[in-house]
Write a protein that holds these residues in place. Structure first.
Motif, mmCIF file in Angstrom:
data_model
loop_
_atom_site.group_PDB
_atom_site.id
_atom_site.type_symbol
_atom_site.label_atom_id
_atom_site.label_comp_id
_atom_site.label_asym_id
_atom_site.label_seq_id
_atom_site.Cartn_x
_atom_site.Cartn_y
_atom_site.Cartn_z
ATOM 1 N N PRO A 1 0.809 -1.227 0.000
ATOM 2 C CA PRO A 1 0.000 0.000 0.000
ATOM 3 C C PRO A 1 0.840 1.274 0.000
ATOM 4 N N TYR A 2 1.968 1.251 0.713
ATOM 5 C CA TYR A 2 2.795 2.445 0.819
ATOM 6 C C TYR A 2 3.614 2.685 -0.445
ATOM 7 N N LEU A 3 4.219 1.640 -0.981
ATOM 8 C CA LEU A 3 4.985 1.799 -2.218
ATOM 9 C C LEU A 3 4.063 2.143 -3.388
ATOM 10 N N GLU A 4 2.864 1.634 -3.360
ATOM 11 C CA GLU A 4 1.882 1.928 -4.414
ATOM 12 C C GLU A 4 1.557 3.415 -4.451
ATOM 13 N N ARG A 5 1.266 4.003 -3.305
ATOM 14 C CA ARG A 5 0.969 5.429 -3.229
ATOM 15 C C ARG A 5 2.206 6.247 -3.568
ATOM 16 N N TYR A 6 3.331 5.813 -3.055
ATOM 17 C CA TYR A 6 4.599 6.512 -3.241
ATOM 18 C C TYR A 6 4.937 6.647 -4.729
ATOM 19 N N ALA A 7 4.704 5.602 -5.506
ATOM 20 C CA ALA A 7 5.043 5.612 -6.932
ATOM 21 C C ALA A 7 4.223 6.631 -7.705
ATOM 22 N N VAL A 8 2.991 6.864 -7.289
ATOM 23 C CA VAL A 8 2.133 7.837 -7.961
ATOM 24 C C VAL A 8 2.402 9.246 -7.458
ATOM 25 N N GLN A 9 2.535 9.401 -6.156
ATOM 26 C CA GLN A 9 2.511 10.728 -5.548
ATOM 27 C C GLN A 9 3.853 11.439 -5.507
ATOM 28 N N LEU A 10 4.929 10.721 -5.267
ATOM 29 C CA LEU A 10 6.235 11.378 -5.152
ATOM 30 C C LEU A 10 6.605 12.132 -6.437
ATOM 31 N N PRO A 11 6.422 11.539 -7.645
ATOM 32 C CA PRO A 11 6.748 12.289 -8.859
ATOM 33 C C PRO A 11 5.818 13.480 -9.112
ATOM 34 N N ILE A 12 4.648 13.509 -8.467
ATOM 35 C CA ILE A 12 3.756 14.659 -8.615
ATOM 36 C C ILE A 12 4.250 15.818 -7.768
ATOM 37 N N VAL A 13 4.692 15.507 -6.564
ATOM 38 C CA VAL A 13 5.193 16.559 -5.668
ATOM 39 C C VAL A 13 6.538 17.081 -6.158
ATOM 40 N N TYR A 14 7.401 16.174 -6.613
ATOM 41 C CA TYR A 14 8.719 16.569 -7.134
ATOM 42 C C TYR A 14 8.773 16.179 -8.610
ATOM 43 N N ARG A 15 8.428 17.131 -9.448
ATOM 44 C CA ARG A 15 8.276 16.845 -10.872
ATOM 45 C C ARG A 15 9.613 16.848 -11.607
ATOM 46 N N ASN A 16 9.696 15.945 -12.590
ATOM 47 C CA ASN A 16 10.842 15.891 -13.505
ATOM 48 C C ASN A 16 12.169 15.673 -12.800
ATOM 49 N N LYS A 17 12.131 14.875 -11.736
ATOM 50 C CA LYS A 17 13.361 14.525 -11.024
ATOM 51 C C LYS A 17 13.497 13.004 -11.034
ATOM 52 N N ALA A 18 14.426 12.515 -11.830
ATOM 53 C CA ALA A 18 14.557 11.072 -12.050
ATOM 54 C C ALA A 18 14.786 10.312 -10.757
ATOM 55 N N ARG A 19 15.564 10.873 -9.836
ATOM 56 C CA ARG A 19 15.892 10.176 -8.595
ATOM 57 C C ARG A 19 14.734 10.183 -7.608
ATOM 58 N N LEU A 20 13.673 10.897 -7.942
ATOM 59 C CA LEU A 20 12.496 10.938 -7.071
ATOM 60 C C LEU A 20 11.287 10.302 -7.758
ATOM 61 N N ASN A 21 11.561 9.373 -8.648
ATOM 62 C CA ASN A 21 10.507 8.612 -9.304
ATOM 63 C C ASN A 21 10.765 7.127 -9.072
ATOM 64 N N PRO A 22 10.017 6.494 -8.172
ATOM 65 C CA PRO A 22 10.272 5.078 -7.853
ATOM 66 C C PRO A 22 10.190 4.152 -9.052
ATOM 67 N N ARG A 23 9.476 4.547 -10.094
ATOM 68 C CA ARG A 23 9.310 3.682 -11.257
ATOM 69 C C ARG A 23 10.210 4.098 -12.426
ATOM 70 N N ASN A 24 11.224 4.905 -12.123
ATOM 71 C CA ASN A 24 12.196 5.240 -13.158
ATOM 72 C C ASN A 24 13.159 4.071 -13.302
ATOM 73 N N ARG A 25 12.983 3.315 -14.334
ATOM 74 C CA ARG A 25 13.747 2.084 -14.510
ATOM 75 C C ARG A 25 15.241 2.326 -14.649
ATOM 76 N N ASN A 26 15.611 3.473 -15.187
ATOM 77 C CA ASN A 26 17.033 3.760 -15.385
ATOM 78 C C ASN A 26 17.759 4.041 -14.081
ATOM 79 N N VAL A 27 17.020 4.416 -13.065
ATOM 80 C CA VAL A 27 17.639 4.734 -11.766
ATOM 81 C C VAL A 27 17.392 3.624 -10.755
ATOM 82 N N TYR A 28 16.160 3.126 -10.711
ATOM 83 C CA TYR A 28 15.789 2.118 -9.720
ATOM 84 C C TYR A 28 15.216 0.885 -10.434
#
Length: 458
Positions: free
Chosen positions: A239-266
């Motif tokens: 439940p927490y990782l699910e919300r995190y993947a959607v919400q973190l990139p909305i709060v911090y936009r266009n930051k690759a290291r703050l996108n849990p589903r950015n395959r190139n980083v994580y």
């Protein structure tokens, strides 16, 4: 309703007036469709459990709005074990002022286990398998495993005689994810806001994601948190990782290291999301929320945060809603969605055999509500009256029931435009205004509806 009206006006300008469509089947004909007949109602009740319900089944009490993270974990646990259980949906915001009633509302999630002749002192163990009022999801998962020890998956598989990886990884959750975030917002937007009116620092998010990446690398035999099979650790973290993947990139936009589903980083973290969605049918077919749902929850949390922000630079301004509707089916293919759904529905007789059929069942069961709402929302611009809206809804259902014909990827023949202008308007209204994931339906069935809508724009 503004989004619905604006979308309709845009689409109306692109539709060809020369398309000819035959009138859709009657309600009787639709309900007599072989794939929909003899489908029992799902074992779900609201607020109160009727006395007529089978008392031999466990009863899960969870929040009806699908916001509570602990409820999601327990719900997912029962689903992946394929337990035969009953659900009572409780409105956590419907406090009545009655002490007993309000206490029951706050005690979520909880499971009422049926009494059996074996529930004596000799059967009680460390996991307390008797009827319970506990709301701790970790303890409830222990109870589920204790009640169904021989049913796969095993929530606590031994990695070795000395290591219990699943329980260890559950305990690591508070330490790995950003600390000091507001506990009152954990179900709405976990790990983003602190109760002192400040944001969790971006560096803390990056460190946490790096640690999750390292955790994944510890168990190289598979992409779940403990290796090749789902365990209690995945169910508690989900439940927490699910919300995190959607919400973190909305709060911090266009930051690759703050996108849990950015395959190139994580890459390992992204693998975890993929394996949960593709190899845990109960998750993608029913329990998982979508971007629209978690965006709304983020809006609630952001409002709370902004009202107490200590400085202007700690306030959060959310961007426009991105177009991610139906993204899962679009990204993973119609064939994969159908395959996952077939596995999920095979032992659940109240479900339709196809994702499109499942949406059809929902629409048939709620047709009066959908038609009335569509007419009221359109103010005459989209539907002249109830008869027009009713016909449009029947048209949408007809197409959904034949969705495998329209989206047969093995065929080289071009399929005809599936919906008329009125039918498309109804499909959009239902998808945007009347159906919420996962409150009403799961990701994959709703993805089928969006595939129908998307096909009209090609």
């Amino acid at each position: 309703m503004m989004l619905f009206t604006t979308t309709i006006l845009l689409i109306a300008t692109t539709l060809s007036p020369s398309w000819a469509f035959t009138p859709p089947p009657s309600w009787d004909a639709l309900q007599s469709t072989p794939s929909l007949t003899n489908r029992p109602s799902p074992p779900i009740y609201h607020d109160i459990l009727p006395e007529s319900v089978d008392s031999s089944l466990p009863v899960l009490y969870r929040d009806k709005d699908c916001i509570c993270a602990a409820c999601e974990s327990v719900w997912l646990a029962l689903e992946v074990k394929n337990v035969d259980y009953v659900t009572v949906l409780v409105d956590k915001n419907n406090a009545s002022g009655d002490d007993d009633g309000d206490e029951q509302i706050s005690m979520l999630p909880r499971i009422s286990w049926p009494s059996t002749t074996d529930d004596d002192e000799s059967n009680k163990n460390d996991h307390d398998t008797t009827t319970t009022t506990t709301t701790d999801p970790v303890k409830l998962l222990e109870q589920i495993q204790s009640r169904y020890p021989d049913t796969a998956p095993q929530f606590y598989p031994p990695l070795s005689s000395a290591v219990d990886a699943s329980r260890c990884n559950i305990m690591r959750l508070p330490g790995v994810m950003p600390r000091n975030s507001d506990t009152n917002l954990m179900s709405y937007a976990p790990y983003l806001f602190r109760d002192d009116g400040t944001l969790v620092k971006p560096s803390s998010h990056a460190v946490s994601l790096e640690e999750v990446e390292e955790m994944q690398e510890e168990y190289y035999l598979g992409d779940f948190l403990c290796g090749k099979a789902i365990t209690a650790a995945d169910i508690i973290w989900a439940p927490y990782l699910e919300r995190y993947a959607v919400q973190l990139p909305i709060v911090y936009r266009n930051k690759a290291r703050l996108n849990p589903r950015n395959r190139n980083v994580y890459g390992e973290v992204d693998n975890w999301y993929k394996v949960m969605e593709r190899e845990v049918p109960a998750y993608s077919c029913r329990v998982m929320g979508d971007a629209k749902h978690w965006r709304k929850c983020l809006e609630v949390a952001t409002k709370t945060h902004n009202e107490r922000a200590v400085r202007d630079d700690e306030r959060v301004s959310l961007p426009d809603v991105p177009d991610q509707k139906g993204w899962w089916v679009k990204k993973n293919s119609v064939a994969k969605a159908g395959e996952i759904w077939s596995e999920y529905c095979s032992q659940r007789p109240w479900l339709a055999p196809t994702p499109g059929g499942e949406v059809s069942l929902f629409m048939i069961r709620h047709r009066e509500m959908i038609v009335d709402a569509a007419v009221a929302a359109s103010l005459g611009d989209c539907f002249d009256d109830k008869n027009t809206a009713d016909e449009a809804l029947r048209e949408v259902i007809q197409v959904l029931l034949e969705w495998n014909v329209y989206f047969d990827q093995s065929s080289e023949e071009e399929t005809a435009q599936p919906l008329s202008e009125s039918g498309l308007r109804m499909a959009l209204f239902a998808a945007e205004e009347m159906i919420q994931v996962p409150r009403d339906l799961g990701m994959i069935p709703v993805g089928a509806l969006w595939e129908v809508i998307r096909s009209c724009d090609e």
